[in-house]
Design a protein around this motif. Structure first.
Motif, PDB file in Angstrom:
ATOM      1  N   LEU A 148       0.832  -1.208   0.000  1.00 19.13           N
ATOM      2  CA  LEU A 148       0.000   0.000   0.000  1.00 19.13           C
ATOM      3  C   LEU A 148       0.865   1.256   0.000  1.00 19.13           C
ATOM      4  N   GLY A 149       1.951   1.229   0.765  1.00 16.64           N
ATOM      5  CA  GLY A 149       2.858   2.375   0.806  1.00 16.64           C
ATOM      6  C   GLY A 149       3.534   2.628  -0.533  1.00 16.64           C
ATOM      7  N   LEU A 150       3.948   1.561  -1.211  1.00 16.95           N
ATOM      8  CA  LEU A 150       4.588   1.709  -2.519  1.00 16.95           C
ATOM      9  C   LEU A 150       3.626   2.309  -3.546  1.00 16.95           C
ATOM     10  N   MET A 151       2.373   1.878  -3.502  1.00 16.49           N
ATOM     11  CA  MET A 151       1.399   2.424  -4.445  1.00 16.49           C
ATOM     12  C   MET A 151       1.120   3.901  -4.177  1.00 16.49           C
ATOM     13  N   CYS A 152       1.040   4.265  -2.906  1.00 14.42           N
ATOM     14  CA  CYS A 152       0.819   5.680  -2.563  1.00 14.42           C
ATOM     15  C   CYS A 152       2.005   6.534  -3.013  1.00 14.42           C
ATOM     16  N   PHE A 153       3.214   6.038  -2.798  1.00 10.57           N
ATOM     17  CA  PHE A 153       4.407   6.761  -3.235  1.00 10.57           C
ATOM     18  C   PHE A 153       4.421   6.869  -4.763  1.00 10.57           C
ATOM     19  N   GLY A 154       4.025   5.789  -5.444  1.00 16.98           N
ATOM     20  CA  GLY A 154       3.945   5.824  -6.900  1.00 16.98           C
ATOM     21  C   GLY A 154       2.923   6.835  -7.383  1.00 16.98           C
ATOM     22  N   ALA A 155       1.807   6.972  -6.648  1.00 15.19           N
ATOM     23  CA  ALA A 155       0.784   7.950  -7.023  1.00 15.19           C
ATOM     24  C   ALA A 155       1.326   9.374  -6.920  1.00 15.19           C
ATOM     25  N   VAL A 156       2.155   9.640  -5.914  1.00 16.76           N
ATOM     26  CA  VAL A 156       2.758  10.969  -5.763  1.00 16.76           C
ATOM     27  C   VAL A 156       3.667  11.270  -6.954  1.00 16.76           C
ATOM     28  N   ILE A 157       4.467  10.286  -7.361  1.00 16.24           N
ATOM     29  CA  ILE A 157       5.351  10.475  -8.528  1.00 16.24           C
ATOM     30  C   ILE A 157       4.519  10.693  -9.791  1.00 16.24           C
ATOM     31  N   GLY A 158       3.430   9.937  -9.934  1.00 12.91           N
ATOM     32  CA  GLY A 158       2.551  10.112 -11.088  1.00 12.91           C
ATOM     33  C   GLY A 158       1.928  11.492 -11.127  1.00 12.91           C
ATOM     34  N   LEU A 159       1.562  12.015  -9.953  1.00 12.44           N
ATOM     35  CA  LEU A 159       1.009  13.366  -9.879  1.00 12.44           C
ATOM     36  C   LEU A 159       2.048  14.397 -10.302  1.00 12.44           C
ATOM     37  N   CYS A 160       3.278  14.196  -9.872  1.00 13.00           N
ATOM     38  CA  CYS A 160       4.364  15.096 -10.283  1.00 13.00           C
ATOM     39  C   CYS A 160       4.581  15.039 -11.796  1.00 13.00           C
ATOM     40  N   ALA A 161       4.434  13.830 -12.376  1.00 16.08           N
ATOM     41  CA  ALA A 161       4.579  13.685 -13.823  1.00 16.08           C
ATOM     42  C   ALA A 161       3.502  14.474 -14.561  1.00 16.08           C
ATOM     43  N   CYS A 162       2.275  14.452 -14.018  1.00 14.45           N
ATOM     44  CA  CYS A 162       1.194  15.224 -14.640  1.00 14.45           C
ATOM     45  C   CYS A 162       1.476  16.722 -14.559  1.00 14.45           C
ATOM     46  N   ILE A 163       1.978  17.166 -13.421  1.00 12.47           N
ATOM     47  CA  ILE A 163       2.284  18.589 -13.253  1.00 12.47           C
ATOM     48  C   ILE A 163       3.379  19.016 -14.225  1.00 12.47           C
ATOM     49  N   CYS A 164       4.364  18.153 -14.412  1.00 10.98           N
ATOM     50  CA  CYS A 164       5.488  18.450 -15.320  1.00 10.98           C
ATOM     51  C   CYS A 164       5.137  18.193 -16.782  1.00 10.98           C
ATOM     52  N   ARG A 165       3.961  17.619 -17.035  1.00 11.54           N
ATOM     53  CA  ARG A 165       3.516  17.284 -18.391  1.00 11.54           C
ATOM     54  C   ARG A 165       4.538  16.387 -19.103  1.00 11.54           C
ATOM     55  N   SER A 166       4.990  15.401 -18.358  1.00 16.08           N
ATOM     56  CA  SER A 166       5.958  14.454 -18.913  1.00 16.08           C
ATOM     57  C   SER A 166       5.614  13.053 -18.428  1.00 16.08           C
ATOM     58  N   LEU A 167       5.715  12.085 -19.326  1.00 16.45           N
ATOM     59  CA  LEU A 167       5.441  10.703 -18.964  1.00 16.45           C
ATOM     60  C   LEU A 167       6.670   9.970 -18.439  1.00 16.45           C
ATOM     61  N   TYR A 168       7.839  10.528 -18.648  1.00 17.23           N
ATOM     62  CA  TYR A 168       9.054   9.787 -18.308  1.00 17.23           C
ATOM     63  C   TYR A 168       9.145   9.415 -16.824  1.00 17.23           C
ATOM     64  N   PRO A 169       8.764  10.319 -15.882  1.00 19.21           N
ATOM     65  CA  PRO A 169       8.835   9.933 -14.456  1.00 19.21           C
ATOM     66  C   PRO A 169       7.925   8.765 -14.091  1.00 19.21           C
ATOM     67  N   THR A 170       6.938   8.466 -14.949  1.00 19.73           N
ATOM     68  CA  THR A 170       6.029   7.366 -14.605  1.00 19.73           C
ATOM     69  C   THR A 170       6.697   6.002 -14.710  1.00 19.73           C
ATOM     70  N   ILE A 171       7.919   5.944 -15.249  1.00 14.78           N
ATOM     71  CA  ILE A 171       8.670   4.682 -15.190  1.00 14.78           C
ATOM     72  C   ILE A 171       8.875   4.282 -13.736  1.00 14.78           C
ATOM     73  N   ALA A 172       9.191   5.273 -12.900  1.00 19.82           N
ATOM     74  CA  ALA A 172       9.354   4.995 -11.470  1.00 19.82           C
ATOM     75  C   ALA A 172       8.042   4.525 -10.855  1.00 19.82           C
ATOM     76  N   THR A 173       6.928   5.148 -11.303  1.00 21.34           N
ATOM     77  CA  THR A 173       5.612   4.718 -10.819  1.00 21.34           C
ATOM     78  C   THR A 173       5.346   3.269 -11.205  1.00 21.34           C
ATOM     79  N   GLY A 174       5.698   2.912 -12.437  1.00 26.08           N
ATOM     80  CA  GLY A 174       5.506   1.536 -12.893  1.00 26.08           C
ATOM     81  C   GLY A 174       6.335   0.545 -12.096  1.00 26.08           C
ATOM     82  N   ILE A 175       7.574   0.917 -11.809  1.00 25.04           N
ATOM     83  CA  ILE A 175       8.445   0.025 -11.030  1.00 25.04           C
ATOM     84  C   ILE A 175       7.904  -0.150  -9.617  1.00 25.04           C
TER      85      ILE A 175
END
Length: 253
Positions: A148-175
């Motif tokens: 659950l903690g990993l998914m929440c942390f991944g959601a934060v990174i995904g939110l940052c990716a949306c703010i930056c308008r870039s998909l590249y950080p979502t690799i970390a979310t996927g991992i």
């Protein structure tokens, strides 16, 4: 951003949200395993003793499992519950045609109980420590929270990716979702192994059956959802980055 990648990103987010809800519900409910037994309608001295031992803070593994076997018990990661008649009798009640009222009595596992050693012979402290069951129990308790903690942390990174308008950080979310899925799968596997080992040492009484409950099923469903979300996140980020690099190289040429 290409529409294909945006669509994959949105689907991955939906899968991630559903798996998070399922995992949280699984952790917070008490139906990982359920026992079915004949209902005890009277409050004999034996039944009263079992109820008192079940509610005691000093109840050991054999004590509370005996109560779970006899009184339609359910067990989660945090609590154990039994079903007892609301209006008890010191004698066997007369034959009835309608169901009588029952109440559910639950006791929480303390942190000490979660990390307490399991014994080779449950309830016998002189039989030696069963290391396998001990670590299986600890893993089944800890891994869902890690997931659950990993998914929440991944959601934060995904939110940052949306703010930056870039998909590249979502690799970390996927991992992170991939690791969360492995933790969930590990927790489910540890739970199944622990239950099987317990029933080898404490055989179910006659007319008593056990089955995995819907809380356990939610955890089982959550794992593949996490893996699918992980695959979509990584595919979208990697492919989008690759196409961007090729396009940049083409422009330079």
């Amino acid at each position: 951003m290409d529409n294909r990648f945006a669509t994959a990103f949105v689907i991955a987010c939906v899968l991630s949200l559903i798996s998070t809800i399922y995992m949280a519900a699984s952790i917070g409910t008490d139906f990982w395993y359920e026992y079915r037994s004949p209902v005890q309608e009277n409050s004999s001295d034996l039944n009263k003793s079992i109820w008192a031992d079940f509610a005691s803070d000093e109840a050991d593994e054999k004590t509370y499992n005996d109560a779970l076997f006899r009184f339609n018990g359910t067990m989660g990661l945090w609590r154990r519950c039994i079903t007892i008649p609301q209006n008890t009798y010191w004698y066997s009640p007369p034959e009835r045609t309608e169901s009588f009222d029952v109440v559910t009595k639950c006791m929480s596992f303390t942190l000490n109980e979660q990390f307490m050693e399991k014994f080779v012979d449950p309830g016998n402290h002189n039989s030696g420590i069963d290391l396998l069951r001990t670590y299986l129990w600890r893993c089944q308790f800890l891994l869902p929270f890690v997931s659950l903690g990993l998914m929440c942390f991944g959601a934060v990174i995904g939110l940052c990716a949306c703010i930056c308008r870039s998909l590249y950080p979502t690799i970390a979310t996927g991992i992170l979702h991939l690791l969360a899925g492995l933790c969930t799968l590990g927790s489910v596997s540890c739970y199944v192994a622990g239950i099987e080992l317990l029933h080898q040492k404490l055989e179910l009484p006659e007319n008593v059956s056990g089955e995995f409950g819907w809380s356990f099923c939610l955890a089982c469903v959550s794992a593949p959802l996490q893996f699918m979300a992980s695959a979509l996140f990584i595919w979208a980020a990697h492919t989008n980055r690759k196409e961007y690099t090729l396009m940049k190289a083409y422009r330079v040429a």
